[in-house]
Design an enzyme around this catalytic site. Structure first.
Site, mmCIF file in Angstrom:
data_model
loop_
_atom_site.group_PDB
_atom_site.id
_atom_site.type_symbol
_atom_site.label_atom_id
_atom_site.label_comp_id
_atom_site.label_asym_id
_atom_site.label_seq_id
_atom_site.Cartn_x
_atom_site.Cartn_y
_atom_site.Cartn_z
ATOM 1 C CB CYS A 90 -0.947 -0.016 1.187
ATOM 2 S SG CYS A 90 -1.938 -1.513 1.218
ATOM 3 C CG HIS B 14 -1.863 4.372 5.460
ATOM 4 N ND1 HIS B 14 -1.744 4.265 4.092
ATOM 5 C CD2 HIS B 14 -2.073 3.111 5.916
ATOM 6 C CE1 HIS B 14 -1.878 2.997 3.744
ATOM 7 N NE2 HIS B 14 -2.084 2.277 4.830
ATOM 8 C CD GLU C 151 -1.763 7.450 9.617
ATOM 9 O OE1 GLU C 151 -2.736 6.707 9.345
ATOM 10 O OE2 GLU C 151 -1.202 8.180 8.767
ATOM 11 C CG HIS D 274 -6.483 0.897 1.326
ATOM 12 N ND1 HIS D 274 -5.517 1.293 0.433
ATOM 13 C CD2 HIS D 274 -5.823 0.525 2.452
ATOM 14 C CE1 HIS D 274 -4.325 1.155 0.983
ATOM 15 N NE2 HIS D 274 -4.486 0.695 2.215
ATOM 16 C CG PHE E 20 -1.056 -5.874 4.177
ATOM 17 C CD1 PHE E 20 -1.484 -5.144 5.265
ATOM 18 C CD2 PHE E 20 -1.931 -6.800 3.628
ATOM 19 C CE1 PHE E 20 -2.753 -5.315 5.805
ATOM 20 C CE2 PHE E 20 -3.211 -6.987 4.154
ATOM 21 C CZ PHE E 20 -3.621 -6.241 5.244
#
Lengths: 407, 91
Positions: A162, A302, A313, A336, A395
């Site tokens: 990602c 993110h 985060e 996403h 990931f």
């Protein structure tokens, strides 16, 4: 090492809310998710997503070659075409040997591979496409762009899940800085809204499960956030050394001030709970930019809407930027977009620099109590932004951060 | 009068987006800017939809659409059509 300043002179996007940069910006600013039930996912545990719709991709890319391109390749070709036009460049007249193409992806042609596997299993080898390999290999976005644009310089397809988009921009920036090219067409693309991938995400536990209107399910930083809603799309930029851009009279949209990359080396799907390694990526980008934390006017998070990412985060943002700059998380609107997300969100961050507007986080009334960060909610916030940072965490533990500034 | 099998027109306009105005009995795959890979894909679709096998390089690549139509019509009319379709290797 003193690096030359790198300018973003062109930007192209295709996303679930728009087929161009301008329409995507309008959609993200509006703060409403287009997530909906996808007929092709009927019977899957997760049967909804944010998808690109309302465009004949084959017509748009030019039909005779469309059969050999996966959906994600077509996205990249269209975004690259817009970016190059936006930069005021014409591939018919540039020195292709000095043009690099760097387009990342996370899953590449996994949809194409699956389709071919089904054809082979059900109807035998003669039913498979002669273009089956081309539908599968993840370098084809870069290759098809290079073919169309006579770009004979270096080309490659970075993959860091990602964070692939930010990795691609970072690699392209380095290639320009090192003199390996004079123009870099760089970004990322993804399309994995198909049953095998969606089932995989559902079984990994990362996906939001159906609970009412799909458009309300992605809620980054909300207390009741419940996981990822899948998106798809691409963003591609034209990068040049700022000095070269100036010499040809181009007006940069933004400058890449710095990038930072680290790897959690902890777990394939869970972020390291301390957030220290992701923080090191932020610090690396700031260091390279020569900024202090308080110089950052805006953070594009993110913000996946998963319990773990957003908690880690939010803590990172609170510690790294104690002056509480406004935070947004476009995945609330776009879903996403996986490998493409970092490039799309870097593009949106550039638009925030240009317009002085931070888009709201969709489906968020207020962040979870205890997340001491300034989330922009409900409506866009007008605020001068000269310096901004965009986070991408993938990931595998891949952390990539890009620092962007107004030219 | 030479005619074009409707499936040929459907595949060329649908899958390959060839403008209908360019699809003439005397057109060849070359003249329609269909490269070897595209012609091989065309052959797979014809096999999948009509059950007609063909060596795409030998029978389709340089033939006119009228010739291809005649071949398909004959093959569809004959249960004996039995030619394998080699998958082209481009790299």
């Amino acid at each position: 090492m003193k690096r030359p300043a790198i300018a973003v002179t062109g930007l192209g996007m295709i996303t679930p809310v728009g087929h161009t940069t301008d329409t995507t910006w309008d959609g993200v600013r509006a703060g409403r998710s287009p997530a909906r039930t996808v007929p092709e996912l009927q019977g899957c545990a997760v049967d909804f997503a944010c998808t690109v719709s309302g465009i004949d991709l084959d017509d748009a890319v030019g039909g005779r070659t469309a059969f050999r391109m996966g959906r994600y390749v077509k996205f990249a070709v269209l975004a690259a075409r817009e970016a190059v036009a936006d930069a005021g460049l014409d591939p018919a007249h540039w020195d292709g040997a000095r043009v690099a193409v760097v387009v990342g992806t996370s899953s590449g042609g996994s949809a194409g591979l699956t389709e071919q596997a089904v054809a082979l299993e059900r109807r035998g080898p003669e039913a498979t496409s002669p273009a089956g390999i081309l539908l599968t290999i993840p370098n084809m976005p870069a290759a098809e762009i290079a073919i169309r644009m006579r770009a004979t310089g270096p080309s490659l397809a970075p993959c860091t899940a990602c964070s692939s988009g930010v990795t691609a921009l970072s690699v392209a920036r380095d290639m320009l800085a090192l003199g390996h090219c004079d123009i870099a067409v760089a970004g990322a693309t993804e399309s994995i809204v198909f049953p095998v991938a969606m089932t995989g995400f559902a079984r990994s536990g990362a996906a939001a499960s159906r609970d009412g209107d799909p458009a309300r399910l992605c809620r980054p930083f909300a207390a009741d956030r419940a996981g990822i809603v899948m998106g798809e799309g691409a963003a591609v930029m034209v990068l040049e050394r700022a000095e070269d851009a100036r010499a040809r009279g181009a007006l940069p949209r933004a400058l890449i001030a710095g990038t930072g990359a680290t790897t959690d080396a902890h777990h394939p799907t869970s972020p390291h709970p301390s957030g220290d390694v992701a923080r090191a990526a932020v610090d690396g980008a700031l260091r390279e930019a020569g900024w202090r934390a308080e110089d950052v006017d805006h953070v594009n998070a993110h913000g996946t809407s998963t319990p773990l990412n957003d908690a880690t985060e939010a803590a990172l943002i609170r510690r790294a930027y104690p002056h509480r700059p406004p935070v947004t998380a476009p995945k609330g609107v776009l879903g996403h977009c996986m490998g493409a997300a970092g490039a799309i969100e870097a593009g949106l961050t550039i638009l925030t620099l240009q317009h002085g507007v931070v888009p709201p986080i969709a489906n968020l009334d207020a962040p979870e109590p205890g997340f001491d960060i300034d989330c922009v909610t409900k409506v866009p916030r007008e605020v001068p932004v000269r310096r901004a940072v965009s986070h991408s965490f993938g990931f595998g533990g891949h952390n990539a951060v890009i620092a962007l500034q107004a030219p | 009068m030479k005619t074009i099998h409707p499936k040929i027109t459907e595949v060329l306009t649908g899958t390959f987006k060839v403008p209908a105005a360019e699809i003439l009995p005397e057109s060849t795959m070359d003249s329609l800017e269909m490269d070897s890979l595209a012609v091989a894909e065309f052959a797979v679709i014809i096999k999948e939809t009509l059950g007609v096998d063909a060596d795409s390089e030998k029978l389709y690549k340089d033939a006119t659409l009228a010739d291809i139509s005649a071949y398909i019509d004959a093959a569809v009319g004959s249960a004996a059509a039995e030619v394998t379709v080699p998958v082209s290797n481009t790299r």
